[in-house]
Design a protein around this motif. Structure first.
Motif, PDB file in Angstrom:
ATOM      1  N   PRO A 109      29.740  39.958  40.148  1.00 22.47           N
ATOM      2  CA  PRO A 109      30.035  38.764  40.925  1.00 22.47           C
ATOM      3  C   PRO A 109      29.729  38.989  42.404  1.00 22.47           C
ATOM      4  N   ALA A 110      29.070  38.013  43.026  1.00 21.28           N
ATOM      5  CA  ALA A 110      28.662  38.186  44.418  1.00 21.28           C
ATOM      6  C   ALA A 110      29.580  37.439  45.371  1.00 21.28           C
ATOM      7  N   THR A 111      30.338  36.477  44.875  1.00 19.81           N
ATOM      8  CA  THR A 111      31.218  35.694  45.741  1.00 19.81           C
ATOM      9  C   THR A 111      32.619  35.648  45.145  1.00 19.81           C
ATOM     10  N   TRP A 112      33.564  35.146  45.955  1.00 15.98           N
ATOM     11  CA  TRP A 112      34.940  34.999  45.471  1.00 15.98           C
ATOM     12  C   TRP A 112      34.977  34.088  44.247  1.00 15.98           C
ATOM     13  N   ASP A 113      34.245  32.961  44.342  1.00 14.95           N
ATOM     14  CA  ASP A 113      34.268  32.002  43.233  1.00 14.95           C
ATOM     15  C   ASP A 113      33.703  32.625  41.966  1.00 14.95           C
ATOM     16  N   VAL A 153      46.649  36.264  45.577  1.00 13.97           N
ATOM     17  CA  VAL A 153      47.765  35.886  44.722  1.00 13.97           C
ATOM     18  C   VAL A 153      47.299  34.913  43.632  1.00 13.97           C
ATOM     19  N   ASP A 154      46.401  34.010  44.017  1.00 14.33           N
ATOM     20  CA  ASP A 154      45.882  33.041  43.052  1.00 14.33           C
ATOM     21  C   ASP A 154      45.187  33.711  41.874  1.00 14.33           C
ATOM     22  N   LEU A 155      44.587  34.870  42.121  1.00 17.00           N
ATOM     23  CA  LEU A 155      43.902  35.573  41.035  1.00 17.00           C
ATOM     24  C   LEU A 155      44.832  35.774  39.845  1.00 17.00           C
ATOM     25  N   GLY A 172      28.793  49.633  36.199  1.00 16.01           N
ATOM     26  CA  GLY A 172      28.020  49.331  37.389  1.00 16.01           C
ATOM     27  C   GLY A 172      28.908  49.386  38.610  1.00 16.01           C
ATOM     28  N   VAL A 173      28.303  49.576  39.771  1.00 11.25           N
ATOM     29  CA  VAL A 173      29.042  49.581  41.026  1.00 11.25           C
ATOM     30  C   VAL A 173      28.392  48.562  41.950  1.00 11.25           C
ATOM     31  N   ALA A 174      29.218  47.721  42.570  1.00 17.08           N
ATOM     32  CA  ALA A 174      28.666  46.691  43.442  1.00 17.08           C
ATOM     33  C   ALA A 174      29.471  46.624  44.724  1.00 17.08           C
ATOM     34  N   MET A 175      28.870  45.981  45.734  1.00 24.73           N
ATOM     35  CA  MET A 175      29.631  45.695  46.939  1.00 24.73           C
ATOM     36  C   MET A 175      30.719  44.686  46.591  1.00 24.73           C
ATOM     37  N   LEU A 176      31.755  44.643  47.405  1.00 21.07           N
ATOM     38  CA  LEU A 176      32.805  43.658  47.183  1.00 21.07           C
ATOM     39  C   LEU A 176      32.211  42.269  47.343  1.00 21.07           C
ATOM     40  N   PRO A 177      32.711  41.284  46.575  1.00 23.08           N
ATOM     41  CA  PRO A 177      32.149  39.940  46.654  1.00 23.08           C
ATOM     42  C   PRO A 177      32.393  39.302  48.026  1.00 23.08           C
TER      43      PRO A 177
END
Lengths: 427, 294
Positions: free
Chosen positions: A167-171, A240-242, A290-295
């Motif tokens: 995932p690249a974004t919060w959404d 918190v919504d997560l 896999g390892v990714a940057m934070l979204p």
């Protein structure tokens, strides 16, 4: 008779001690902590031994001092007792505390040549944000990290997602999380979408969210925080919504220590944790990961973390010079590459990544590059005067919101007021 | 006459000296220094300590975290003391009987006491872990409960810590009760049996009253322990979430060695000392006359 034997014994001991001491021109004591699993302690010991073997006129006593918390406690206690180490690795965020306690000295005193100054500039700027203040360099990055997102490729495949894309974004993280969360008929969850640990020091990973939302938690002088910034509130609400709204993360406080294990066991399909865990995950994950940057939200972003070398006061000139030389040696490409490969910590200088060893390593294991690339977006970790206390207040506020005791706005306003109370005397 | 008196006097003090040196060096002098420090601000490298009178005490009075940890500690004491004492009596009665494999059971009960508290906490941390911890696995398999975050929920965190403490303490107290039980003359119980007393009556009218001196000893220990034991909190919860499982001594550690506010930590320590002395004195004067049957 007894008296003379006793005197002889004393004289003999004194003599042997003095010869032993003169055999080593410079004695250094060096405290280091170990924060994550893996081979960190062995590697530091091995590197130190290697240095001592090559430089017989320097003797370095590398002391494993426990966690970061234990290490700073030991270093401060030892200094107050008049017996400070000459060198120590301590959290980069404790810089202001150590300055306030008058325990450390800037490296600048011993980095006078142009070559030395160029050497300081060779560290990644994101790491130097927590290492310099008032135009002086107090910390040299060593055991540094950033948080990254790890994902389970098999779980992604199973959920019908492309296993190669994180995932690249919060959404997107919510959207992927929804697909990845496995619930049975009674609502019992066997696999969560994501896991952002929050026990002990929730501020660190939360700071990733805050930076992504465009917020800075504290100023560079370490005397003002922005806990009640609306952007910080929004980031906390998302966290918190997560669990409460989107139900893609387990509710309540999530344990740090158990997080890699939960990932290995398939309890969670994604996890946020330190890149310092990279080698641990590589050795133990029973699946492709896999390892990714934070979204991102407004931007990509992450805090830096981990420890710096600090030069303590109270050492002789010779000891200080020897300590600085040792620091230059251990952060040099050859040693730094060994350290990074053994632990997963981010090599703090660009030149290390250019070595053949690192190139071979990253060609074989590309995830190691993610944390480095993320440095471009990384910001200083939350650090202020009386850092442990201010951060403690912030942690308590985060915990009270995560556990549903308070709402984000109230908790962060209160935390800001308390932090103001403490920091006002430093302005 | 005068000379012998003086010599005895010197001998007496010399014999006392080693113990006194230690007592003063490690108990009395630190206590007095702590009391004095509680009226000073925290010295920092760049600012020496200065006299601030009762400011630290005012801060203590207004500190919500202090009151929270006091309340937590009270709850912790109420939760651990009666439970661990009751459990240790039950266990002692059980292993005092002639049952098969008695020494094995005794050893099993005593094991938690032998284990270091940090190791114990690490084991329990695994039990409590949501998802793959022992409790979640067992309760999930037996009752189909969904995952419970025992240590991460302010409502359960302190109670979860209490369970670990009781488990650890009961075995230790059992040893004292076991020794006390074996000192009770068999003839008393045999006489009661001849009179036709039930097991219940024998316990409440003979065994339990004769155990009272032990109970006093154990309960003082339990009270002190409930304020003294914090090692497992470091591992299990770190005082969190939001200080829900923090106890007074843990808070003192935090203030002193994490926040480095030694002045305020001294004030908190004085509060702890006063509390403990009051409790110990109270226990002695209140119970001492009631416990001995002679």
């Amino acid at each position: 008779m007894i008296k003379s034997t006793f005197l002889k014994a004393v004289a003999a001991t004194a003599l042997s001690v003095s010869t032993w001491a003169s055999a080593h021109a410079v004695d250094l004591q060096f405290y280091f902590p170990v924060a994550v699993g893996g081979k960190a302690a062995d590697t530091i010991q091995a590197l130190t031994d290697e240095y001592v073997a090559a430089n017989p006129d320097v003797k370095i006593d590398a002391v494993y001092a426990g966690s970061y918390q234990d290490t700073v406690a030991k270093a401060i206690t030892a200094s107050r007792g008049g017996n400070p180490p000459q060198l120590s690795v301590i959290l980069s965020v404790d810089m202001f505390t150590l300055i306030d306690e008058d325990l450390i000295q800037p490296f600048d005193n011993y980095l006078t040549t142009d070559e030395d100054k160029a050497w300081v500039d060779g560290f990644y700027p994101a790491f130097m944000e927590n290492s310099q203040t008032g135009g002086k360099t107090y910390g040299i990055p060593f055991q540094r990290s950033t948080p990254v997102l790890y994902w389970n490729k098999e779980a992604f495949k199973e959920a019908g997602l492309d296993p190669e894309i994180a995932p690249a974004t919060w959404d997107e993280m919510v959207e992927f999380g929804n697909k990845l969360t496995k619930k049975d008929a009674d609502g019992k969850v066997s696999q969560w979408g994501v896991r952002i640990p929050s026990s002990g020091f929730p501020y660190w990973l939360f700071q990733g969210l805050a930076i992504e939302n465009g917020a800075t938690l504290a100023n560079a002088e370490g005397n003002k925080t922005n806990f009640d910034d609306p952007k910080v509130v929004e980031a906390l609400q998302y966290l918190v919504d997560l669990s409460t709204k989107h139900e893609v993360m387990a509710p309540g406080i999530i344990e740090w220590g158990a997080t890699p294990k939960a990932f290995f066991e398939g309890q969670t399909a994604m996890m946020w944790t330190s890149t310092g865990n990279l080698t641990n995950v590589r050795d133990n994950a029973p699946f492709d990961f896999g390892v990714a940057m934070l979204p991102s939200k407004e931007t990509r972003g992450a805090p830096t973390g981990g420890g710096n070398f600090y030069l303590f006061k109270g050492a002789s000139d010779e000891q200080n010079k020897a300590a600085v030389e040792f620091v230059q040696w251990i952060t040099a490409p050859a040693q730094s590459a060994k350290w990074t490969i053994a632990t997963g910590y981010v090599a703090p200088r660009a030149e290390t990544w250019e070595t053949e060893t690192m190139k071979a390593y990253t060609a074989d294991f590309a995830p190691a590059l993610i944390a480095r690339d993320q440095l471009e977006f990384a910001k200083a970790e939350l650090s202020t005067y009386q850092n442990q206390r201010v951060t403690g207040i912030f942690n308590d506020a985060l915990a009270s919101v995560i556990t549903g005791k308070k709402d984000a706005t109230t908790a962060l306003k209160e935390a800001q007021a308390q932090a103001d109370g403490i920091l006002s005397e430093y302005r | 006459m005068r000379v012998t008196f003086k010599r005895d006097w010197i001998h007496g003090w010399l014999l006392l000296l080693p113990a006194m040196v230690f007592l003063f060096a490690f108990t009395h002098i630190p206590a007095v220094t702590t009391f004095i420090n509680s009226f000073y601000s925290t010295p920092r490298g760049r600012r020496p300590a200065k006299f601030i009178g009762l400011e630290n005490y005012e801060r203590l009075w207004d500190d919500p975290v202090f009151w929270k940890v006091m309340f937590n500690n009270l709850w912790f004491a109420l939760g651990t003391i009666p439970l661990s004492i009751a459990l240790s009596i039950a266990m002692a009665l059980w292993v005092n009987d002639k049952l098969a494999g008695r020494s094995l059971v005794r050893m099993a009960y005593f094991t938690p006491t032998v284990l270091p508290l940090i190791a114990v906490a690490n084991i329990w941390l695994f039990f409590y872990t949501p998802g793959f911890g022992l409790f979640d696995q067992v309760f999930g398999a037996l009752f189909g409960w969904s995952s419970t975050n025992w240590l991460g929920d302010p409502a359960t965190a302190l109670n979860a810590v209490i369970v670990v403490t009781v488990w650890k303490e009961a075995g230790f107290f059992m040893i004292f009760y076991l020794a006390a039980l074996q000192a009770i003359p068999v003839s008393l119980i045999e006489a009661a049996r001849i009179e036709g007393a039930s097991c219940w009556t024998i316990f409440w009218r003979i065994t339990f009253p004769l155990l009272m001196p032990t109970t006093l000893f154990v309960s003082i220990n339990a009270v002190i322990n409930s304020f003294r034991l914090v090692d497992h909190i470091f591992i299990l919860t770190d005082g969190g979430p939001d200080n829900a499982s923090s106890l007074l001594l843990f808070y003192i550690y935090e203030v002193a060695f994490r926040f480095w506010e030694t002045g305020y930590a001294a004030t908190l320590t004085v509060a702890l000392l006063l509390l403990l002395s009051a409790l110990a004195i109270g226990q002695f004067f209140f119970f001492d006359r009631k416990v001995h049957y002679k």
